[in-house]
Design an enzyme around this catalytic site. Sequence first.
Site, PDB file in Angstrom:
ATOM      1  N   HIS A   1       0.812  -1.218   0.000  1.00 50.22           N
ATOM      2  CA  HIS A   1       0.000   0.000   0.000  1.00 50.22           C
ATOM      3  C   HIS A   1       0.844   1.267   0.000  1.00 50.22           C
ATOM      4  O   HIS A   1       0.321   2.366  -0.231  1.00 50.22           O
ATOM      5  CB  HIS A   1      -0.949  -0.003   1.208  1.00 50.22           C
ATOM      6  CG  HIS A   1      -2.303   0.539   0.902  1.00 50.22           C
ATOM      7  ND1 HIS A   1      -2.517   1.598   0.046  1.00 50.22           N
ATOM      8  CD2 HIS A   1      -3.535   0.172   1.338  1.00 50.22           C
ATOM      9  CE1 HIS A   1      -3.800   1.867  -0.036  1.00 50.22           C
ATOM     10  NE2 HIS A   1      -4.448   1.001   0.736  1.00 50.22           N
TER      11      HIS A   1
ATOM     12  N   ASP B   1      -2.280   1.946  -4.635  1.00 55.25           N
ATOM     13  CA  ASP B   1      -3.587   2.133  -4.025  1.00 55.25           C
ATOM     14  C   ASP B   1      -4.562   1.110  -4.596  1.00 55.25           C
ATOM     15  O   ASP B   1      -4.278   0.420  -5.581  1.00 55.25           O
ATOM     16  CB  ASP B   1      -4.095   3.554  -4.274  1.00 55.25           C
ATOM     17  CG  ASP B   1      -3.271   4.595  -3.532  1.00 55.25           C
ATOM     18  OD1 ASP B   1      -2.770   4.262  -2.434  1.00 55.25           O
ATOM     19  OD2 ASP B   1      -3.113   5.706  -4.049  1.00 55.25           O
TER      20      ASP B   1
END
Length: 456
Positions: A423, A427
Amino acid sequence: MDFPLPPVGEGLIEVELVRWLVRPGDAVARGQGLAEVMSDKASMEVPSPFAGTITALAATPGTKIQVGQHLLSYNAVGDGAQTTSASGGHKPPEASSETFPDASSETSPDATRSETPLASGRAGAAAVASTARGAQAARSPSVTPSNGHSSNPQPPAAPSVRMLARKLGVDLTRVHGSGPHGRILLDDLTPFLAPKPSNGVRAATGTSGTDTSKFDFGVAGTRQKLIGLRRKIAEHMVESKRHIPHYSYIDECDMTDVVRLRSQLREPLAKAGVKLTYLAFFVKAVSRALKEVPIVNSTFDEAAGEVVLHDRYHIGVAVAAPNGLIVPVVKDTDKKDVATIATDIERLSSDAKAGKSKIDDLRGSTFTVTSIGGIGGLISTPIINHPEVGIMGVGKVVKRPVYDAAGTLRPADIVYLSFSFDHRVLDGAIGAAFGNAVMRYLHAPALLLLPEKLGG
């Protein structure tokens, strides 16, 4: 006499002792494995350059040993020392030729030489280590004896017999030898040559099964030291979870056309010596998708604070080897067709399961694919192979009723694809875009057979 650890590979000065293959009192022949050692996920056997009797072991499994360091002590045949039998009695040194025969009695000189060098010892070290541990655990209430050394000596057998056993995945400690002094002969392996019955569900879906009987499930009520490949896997997984904030993304993919195409290609490719599995299609689809979403084909350089986007497409393929998870790498998948990728996967997987993976085969991956379908799982949440930024888990291909665009109910072959992403770099929207790209190629697998300029 003292025996030091010999050179084990170019540039290697230290290895970890994984397991002893002998114990004090054992008679050994030239070329017989003395110990299993490991460096950077590559397991290998240390062969004996002498014939004699082991008198003492100088290290405990799990410790690091440097080249030239004292490994064990022995009495060489011809030194006037008596050879101790397993029952505690004594036999003249010449009797050891009955227990540990010279390979010339059953194999050619070329075959004998292929078993002697250290490099060839890698061929079955990992598989033998796992199965032998299981056999020893079944015979003893304790995994590790009080003296800290393995008490599971290798049974007497010629190198040609050991080589065949490794190829068949047979644990020689469970084979009854019909030769002199329990020596295992080639004929004793005949029962293992019969093909095993296939699982009906796996045959229908085409998912290759995994023989879980080769894994070490442990023994209740015992303690096992985390050593060798298992320890390295643990360290790598902790590093991945500590540094990478994972997020998961799972989607359902219609594999009906892939199943149909594979069934059409499987027989002609098999005649050409190619074993076509679904995994080859997954790897090729991932390779194409990585070109559409380049950020997924990257690694994160934490020291520099930079994301390194790669222009090469080296896909790691996780393999459940008997002694732990290994990730060999299929190089340049963008330049290879599905059949070539399938051939590479088969070779790399076989080497990994036999414990003879080359260091170069385990390095350089830019993205990883892992499959649990062979054992039977549908969905997983795989851990990213650090420092990569993504991994794709593949479940079992199953038959399900689905509705098509016109609302008509039809049977379909379905698989769940489980993605994990870093992450810090990706995204959710980018991860979903990559997953959609993979599935688009799997929905139209004929595109994967075309050159990239024509196939998208």
